[in-house]
Design an enzyme around this catalytic site. Sequence first.
Site, PDB file in Angstrom:
ATOM      1  N   ASP A   1       0.641  -1.257   0.091  1.00 11.66           N
ATOM      2  CA  ASP A   1      -0.224   0.007  -0.200  1.00 11.66           C
ATOM      3  C   ASP A   1       0.787   1.265   0.011  1.00 11.66           C
ATOM      4  O   ASP A   1       1.962   1.297   0.093  1.00 11.66           O
ATOM      5  CB  ASP A   1      -0.914   0.051   1.205  1.00 11.66           C
ATOM      6  CG  ASP A   1      -0.205  -0.524   2.432  1.00 11.66           C
ATOM      7  OD1 ASP A   1       0.918  -0.281   2.666  1.00 11.66           O
ATOM      8  OD2 ASP A   1      -1.125  -1.154   3.429  1.00 11.66           O
TER       9      ASP A   1
ATOM     10  N   HIS B   1      -7.228  -4.824   9.828  1.00 11.80           N
ATOM     11  CA  HIS B   1      -6.758  -4.607   8.555  1.00 11.80           C
ATOM     12  C   HIS B   1      -5.625  -5.186   8.337  1.00 11.80           C
ATOM     13  O   HIS B   1      -4.669  -5.645   9.182  1.00 11.80           O
ATOM     14  CB  HIS B   1      -6.627  -3.176   8.183  1.00 11.80           C
ATOM     15  CG  HIS B   1      -5.593  -2.315   8.603  1.00 11.80           C
ATOM     16  ND1 HIS B   1      -5.610  -1.026   8.758  1.00 11.80           N
ATOM     17  CD2 HIS B   1      -4.052  -2.699   8.926  1.00 11.80           C
ATOM     18  CE1 HIS B   1      -4.504  -0.499   9.216  1.00 11.80           C
ATOM     19  NE2 HIS B   1      -3.522  -1.488   9.244  1.00 11.80           N
TER      20      HIS B   1
ATOM     21  N   ASN C   1      -7.477  -2.841  14.258  1.00 14.81           N
ATOM     22  CA  ASN C   1      -8.970  -3.150  13.516  1.00 14.81           C
ATOM     23  C   ASN C   1      -9.033  -4.477  12.673  1.00 14.81           C
ATOM     24  O   ASN C   1     -10.207  -4.575  11.937  1.00 14.81           O
ATOM     25  CB  ASN C   1      -9.590  -1.835  12.878  1.00 14.81           C
ATOM     26  CG  ASN C   1      -8.695  -1.632  11.735  1.00 14.81           C
ATOM     27  OD1 ASN C   1      -7.653  -2.125  11.530  1.00 14.81           O
ATOM     28  ND2 ASN C   1      -9.118  -0.325  11.150  1.00 14.81           N
TER      29      ASN C   1
ATOM     30  N   GLU D   1      -9.540  -2.014   4.960  1.00 12.81           N
ATOM     31  CA  GLU D   1     -10.205  -1.801   6.392  1.00 12.81           C
ATOM     32  C   GLU D   1     -11.422  -2.728   6.539  1.00 12.81           C
ATOM     33  O   GLU D   1     -11.894  -3.231   5.452  1.00 12.81           O
ATOM     34  CB  GLU D   1     -10.471  -0.281   6.405  1.00 12.81           C
ATOM     35  CG  GLU D   1      -9.458   0.682   6.182  1.00 12.81           C
ATOM     36  CD  GLU D   1      -8.686   0.671   7.567  1.00 12.81           C
ATOM     37  OE1 GLU D   1      -8.209   0.018   8.319  1.00 12.81           O
ATOM     38  OE2 GLU D   1      -8.842   2.166   8.025  1.00 12.81           O
TER      39      GLU D   1
HETATM   40  C1  F6R Z   1       1.397  -1.212   5.970  1.00 16.68           C
HETATM   41  C2  F6R Z   1       0.493  -2.290   6.309  1.00 16.68           C
HETATM   42  C3  F6R Z   1      -0.352  -2.273   7.660  1.00 16.68           C
HETATM   43  C4  F6R Z   1       0.447  -2.694   8.577  1.00 16.68           C
HETATM   44  C5  F6R Z   1      -0.394  -2.587   9.937  1.00 16.68           C
HETATM   45  C6  F6R Z   1       0.112  -2.774  11.171  1.00 16.68           C
HETATM   46  O1  F6R Z   1       1.872  -1.411   4.783  1.00 16.68           O
HETATM   47  O2  F6R Z   1       0.255  -3.022   5.380  1.00 16.68           O
HETATM   48  O3  F6R Z   1      -1.357  -3.296   7.301  1.00 16.68           O
HETATM   49  O4  F6R Z   1       0.878  -3.875   8.513  1.00 16.68           O
HETATM   50  O5  F6R Z   1      -0.937  -1.352  10.011  1.00 16.68           O
HETATM   51  O6  F6R Z   1       1.281  -1.714  11.618  1.00 16.68           O
HETATM   52  P1  F6R Z   1       2.453  -1.711  12.470  1.00 16.68           P
HETATM   53  O7  F6R Z   1       3.259  -2.735  12.206  1.00 16.68           O
HETATM   54  O8  F6R Z   1       3.038  -0.203  12.754  1.00 16.68           O
HETATM   55  O9  F6R Z   1       1.668  -2.101  13.857  1.00 16.68           O
END
Ligand code: F6R
Length: 255
Positions: A75, A148, A146, A153
Amino acid sequence: MSGKPQVIVLPDAHAVAAAVTQRLVARINESREAGQPCVLGLPTGKTPIGVYHHLVHLHREGSLDFSHVVTFNLDEYYPMPADSPHSYHRFMHHHLFDHVSIPPAHIHIPDGTVDDDKVADHARWYEQQIQKHGGLDVVLLGIGRNGHIGFNEPGAGPETRTRRVQLGATTRTDALADFMDAAVPREAISMGVGTMLDAREIILMATGAHKADIIHQALTMTPDVTVPASFLQSHPAVCVLLDEAAAQVLNHETA
Ligand code: F6R
């Protein structure tokens, strides 16, 4: 549950990073020996930083070649200039790409600078590039509080493909610390849940007590769009690597 994810619980985040690195290195080396590209789906965020650190270290030692590695990031914020300190382009170059032998043409990250009316075309192109490279061999995932994965989301199902997405309140709050005085974007371009489920292998990593509830839900609930990560249960080759803190609710239930 239609699949059975392999769940590995390790003492701490360092051990999780080391174990994930070992798996990735095995795939990268297998592909190299087979004379094939190794096509990886890669996340940003705090969770994978230790893995990228290890990969850079192994490359610098001379024991890991990246010349056949092809990457697709999950992303990017939208809109987002590549050279912004907040961009995922910058994150990936800083933590990994600038330090390993990956050819620049092998790096794919959704483009946060495409015109508003070109985002859908760009998203289609991104999916086509993944196909053109033979599909994702391994996708590495973190998980949001959440549920994701990527920026899929709650509400995103297994039919979703790379597209423009709206970011929810939890995700934007969790991103606040990274943005300091700048506003957290409301949108992003994200690979879909379906794109990820097409990968031959999925590695989900989570560390810290703040991930314990969502990990428990994602792995035990009947898969549903309220927790997009729950769809990983249906994948035939998914491995979940957790530290003790992220596994505590799961462990409590199975104890
Ligand atoms: C970002 C992504 C998100 C993160 C998730 C966890 O490229 O794919 O799904 O993996 O938000 O983020 P952290 O590792 O910062 O807790």
